[in-house]
Design a protein around this motif. Structure first.
Motif, PDB file in Angstrom:
ATOM      1  N   MET A   1       0.844  -1.198   0.000  1.00  0.00           N
ATOM      2  CA  MET A   1       0.000   0.000   0.000  1.00  0.00           C
ATOM      3  C   MET A   1       0.875   1.242   0.000  1.00  0.00           C
ATOM      4  O   MET A   1       1.831   1.356   0.746  1.00  0.00           O
ATOM      5  N   ASP A  78     -11.174   5.116  -4.175  1.00  0.00           N
ATOM      6  CA  ASP A  78     -11.999   3.912  -4.139  1.00  0.00           C
ATOM      7  C   ASP A  78     -11.170   2.643  -4.087  1.00  0.00           C
ATOM      8  O   ASP A  78     -10.133   2.536  -4.741  1.00  0.00           O
ATOM      9  N   ASP A  79     -11.663   1.696  -3.340  1.00  0.00           N
ATOM     10  CA  ASP A  79     -11.081   0.367  -3.353  1.00  0.00           C
ATOM     11  C   ASP A  79     -11.669  -0.376  -4.548  1.00  0.00           C
ATOM     12  O   ASP A  79     -12.888  -0.494  -4.648  1.00  0.00           O
ATOM     13  N   GLN A  83     -15.918  -1.734  -0.771  1.00  0.00           N
ATOM     14  CA  GLN A  83     -15.840  -1.856   0.687  1.00  0.00           C
ATOM     15  C   GLN A  83     -17.265  -1.963   1.238  1.00  0.00           C
ATOM     16  O   GLN A  83     -18.167  -1.277   0.761  1.00  0.00           O
TER      17      GLN A  83
ATOM     18  N   TYR B 202     -11.319   5.434   2.880  1.00  0.00           N
ATOM     19  CA  TYR B 202      -9.927   5.564   2.436  1.00  0.00           C
ATOM     20  C   TYR B 202      -8.960   5.117   3.542  1.00  0.00           C
ATOM     21  O   TYR B 202      -8.000   4.390   3.288  1.00  0.00           O
ATOM     22  N   ARG B 205      -8.590   1.281   4.495  1.00  0.00           N
ATOM     23  CA  ARG B 205      -7.981   0.352   3.554  1.00  0.00           C
ATOM     24  C   ARG B 205      -6.535   0.063   3.926  1.00  0.00           C
ATOM     25  O   ARG B 205      -5.811   0.937   4.362  1.00  0.00           O
TER      26      ARG B 205
END
Lengths: 206, 206
Positions: A1, A78-79, A83, B202, B205
């Motif tokens: 990440m 956005d994932d 989510q 956000y 994550r």
């Protein structure tokens, strides 16, 4: 990440995207940084800096291409897997949020509602299953819910939060008036209507 | 009128007061700055600075006297004559806010509700008169309403705002997703659920 962006930047990017989506509806394809800035009580320099931060560099003589900019913000906010979200407490506020969220952001999946009222549980409300709070832990795990919106009465805010965190929720929006304690790895966003209203009241006084 | 405090300070003072009122219920009379700080993800230095800013200096060995501190904050935040508030749009969100506000802050008087639905207008809801929007300007003037909470559908957000400002409203809380334009002497506070939720999404994550 990758490294996380600052909180305020994320807030502004989300606001830009909201504005850009509305702007698209007006039929315009390009926007200048100073136009976007004007719509947010912001400066063009700030807007350009925020947009550079997300690695978007597609600015042209006519400004940013709105659709591309919306997509670029989405890539950051956005994932791609989506989510899962739950609303805990389906009173007036929970219901308002339920209606409001429906279909607004495809990356956020509203998966479950919880309430104690037997009139509400055991069925779908606006297409979303409503479970009794006794099933909270099990359903949060089943639906892999990472985010909870807390709209329960203040008396049960703390115990409900503890249950949610224990079940694996990692983000909480607190709409109760009770300040909550959560572990460090849980992201808490609090919204207090009274605070907002008192601020308005203070600044309108002459 | 004295010089206005910064926006963030007002926000914090309002939050302190909310916490202190809850704290009183727990039966304790004194509180230390570091305790108040811990409850607000804040530092003791910041708390003491905020409290000094409002001219309160009654700190003792046992900490601040909670009741006195609540009163001192009220002296700054509250208008002694009270301020009149209206909710415009009595859907789920308007109704939630109506229930929520009732009796919470004596200095904020909820005087009127407005809606287009004839089922709702022409009577009292939760003790507050609900008027048709056609009467908006006249009723805002009649009740000397300075603050409006906007919970109308987004399609009518801008026109309703224009009407409110024209009628003399000087503070607006915007709960619609439409960014609003108001004159410089109108204080606007916007709340967008999606922005808050996207921020949470956000940061949770991994």
């Amino acid at each position: 990440m990758k490294k996380k962006l600052p909180r305020k930047t994320v807030e502004r990017l989300s606001e830009y995207r909201r504005t850009l989506i509305n702007y698209l509806d007006s039929g315009r394809d390009y926007i200048f940084s100073h136009e976007l800035a004007d719509m947010h009580n912001n400066t063009a320099v700030q807007v350009r800096r925020d947009i550079m931060l997300i690695g978007y560099s597609g600015v042209q003589r006519r400004g940013y291409k709105v659709k591309e900019l919306i997509r670029a913000i989405g890539k950051v906010l956005d994932d791609p897997r989506g989510q899962n979200v739950a609303i805990v407490g389906v009173g007036h506020l929970g219901t308002a949020i339920l209606h409001y969220l429906k279909g607004k952001r495809p990356a956020l999946h509203l998966k479950a509602l919880f309430d104690i009222d037997k009139e509400k549980t055991g069925r779908e409300i606006n297409g979303i299953p409503c479970y009794p709070v006794e099933e909270l832990a099990a359903r949060v795990r089943e639906h892999k819910i990472g985010i909870a919106i807390l709209t329960v009465p203040m008396e049960v805010a703390r115990e409900t939060t503890a249950l949610l965190v224990e079940a694996g929720v990692r983000g909480l929006m607190n709409f109760t008036t009770v300040p909550l304690d959560v572990p460090e790895d849980v992201f808490l966003e609090e919204y207090d209507l009274i605070t907002s209203l008192e601020k308005v009241a203070y600044f309108v006084r002459i």
